[in-house]
Design an enzyme around this catalytic site. Sequence first.
Site, PDB file in Angstrom:
ATOM      1  N   CYS A 384     100.051  30.315 -17.180  1.00 54.56           N
ATOM      2  CA  CYS A 384     101.196  30.879 -16.461  1.00 54.56           C
ATOM      3  C   CYS A 384     102.480  30.115 -16.798  1.00 54.56           C
ATOM      4  CB  CYS A 384     100.902  30.952 -14.970  1.00 54.56           C
ATOM      5  SG  CYS A 384     101.806  32.316 -14.206  1.00 54.56           S
ATOM      6  N   HIS A 510      95.985  33.936 -14.761  1.00 50.63           N
ATOM      7  CA  HIS A 510      95.251  32.756 -14.268  1.00 50.63           C
ATOM      8  C   HIS A 510      93.748  32.915 -14.500  1.00 50.63           C
ATOM      9  CE1 HIS A 510      98.489  30.718 -11.946  1.00 50.63           C
ATOM     10  NE2 HIS A 510      99.001  31.932 -11.958  1.00 50.63           N
ATOM     11  N   GLU A 512      91.524  30.731 -14.450  1.00 51.62           N
ATOM     12  CA  GLU A 512      90.736  29.819 -13.615  1.00 51.62           C
ATOM     13  C   GLU A 512      90.166  30.501 -12.369  1.00 51.62           C
ATOM     14  OE1 GLU A 512      93.998  29.797 -13.970  1.00 51.62           O
ATOM     15  OE2 GLU A 512      95.083  29.050 -12.228  1.00 51.62           O
TER      16      GLU A 512
END
Length: 536
Positions: A384, A510, A512
């Site tokens: 990001c 994102h 993650e």
Amino acid sequence: MNPVKYIFVTGGVTSSLGKGIIAASLAKLLQARGYRTTIQKFDPYINVDPGTLNPYEHGECFVTDDGAETDLDLGHYERFLNVPTSQANNVTTGRVYLSVIEKERRGEFLGKTVQVVPHITNEIKSRMKLLGESGDFDIVITEIGGTVGDIESLPYIESVRQLLWELGEGNAITIHLTLVPYLAAAKELKTKPTQHSVKTLMESGIKADILVCRTEHELSDELREKLALFCNVKKEAVIQSIDASTIYDVPNYMLQEGLDIVALKKLNLPKRSKPDLTNWNAFLKKYKNPKHIVNIGLVGKYVELQDSYKSILEAFVHSGAANQTKVNVVSIHSEYITTDNVAEKLGGLDGILVAPGFGERGIEGKIEAIRYVRQNKIPFFGICLGMQMAVIEYSRNVLGLKDANSTEMNPNTKYPVIHIMEDQKKITNKGGTMRLGAWDCELKKGTLVHSIYNQDMISERHRHRFELNNEYLKDLEKAGLIASGTNPKTKLVEVVELKDHPFFIGVQYHPEYKSTVANPHPIFVEFVKATVANKK
Ligand code: GLN
């Protein structure tokens, strides 16, 4: 159809006892016995969601596919269960009041005095039952944020009390998580705080069915009997939760203690088969027996608080295990990186991840870090803001656009290579208005990212306002930056990468948030692999 069963998890004595991990571990065991299980979290603060909270306040904000900005415990639920959560899985006091007040304005309670009981509690109860009514689950676990006895938890505790009564015995139970502290001077574990906490719960009309006791030392038989007697629970329902070296050990610990069996018994549900934890344990084995160690720098500005980057740290656990590699994450404060010290700070590392973030503080350090790893061929992964900084670094140092910037940091920059999206310009409200949730992304064949996913189209979660400015795309590409992933509809660039570098990827989304024990995120897996290959 069998009725949906409800488990409520409350906490006592102190916060941070790990209610989320206990809830997720129990859910994991029930899921592994074949029960469709979900977990939801009710938070007692007045923010409508944690999206407007500074990470220093409450740790990371976790984002779901449907674009909800939620408590980081939902990340644990997904990582343990490998089932996506949604807005319905996280409710705050702010959201409850907002909807009650909106109903009041629409005239839905016309003529009535709107009160905490019954209006707020009714709203809470209906939200507590929402996922259960979807037909998708056999068991719904509800975690109540905060600690019993707190003023702000009262409406939730009262709602749980009412639901226990309405749903009836055998259909809903409570688990109370408490602390059994060890007094070093007396060399003794103490039960009094637990007794008091159970009493506080009882004053609100709730009897704990199961006690989960956080402890640094084994609970003796005697102590379990004492807790059972004074807290009015069966001895088998006194569950020890001893400190674990990793949160991923907790489901096995709970299995040994029989938490799932006691819960099923109290819910009048059959045990079914013994939980199948084969894959889970295979992951643990790899995690605990690494063949390599790598040092990866996490460059960010919230590094003092580990919870700020929770999902990134956990994604390294999953991807490290997938590579049988121990990932040692070295936190590096971006604010203190300069041209003079960057080699000293980053030179010894095997890879660098530049973290997401907001605002100007520390961005020059991030840009300098990216220049260093690009030129010195150290594996790089930007997420990001980290991707946006990679674009700025490339614009400045390769394209020669001096002082290129994001309009977030400098609205008057001559070269706005990162800028705000048109439809974001008109937005004045801060809460829930970013580009949020799952968006499709088309991957270019023959690129690194395409080989990582081995797919043409992917879907990943977003949380940002700013974007790569497509007016600069041609020049950036001519200079060698590859836009390897784009949104098929809007043409916004989602992934950039470089050739002639061992690993250089920046993603606008994102990844993650989607890494789980069962499915470690592929970019993290390949990034860790590249750091092993790059090992100093
Ligand atoms: N601040 C940047 C934006 O809003 C990046 C956000 C992020 O890293 N999540 O676009």
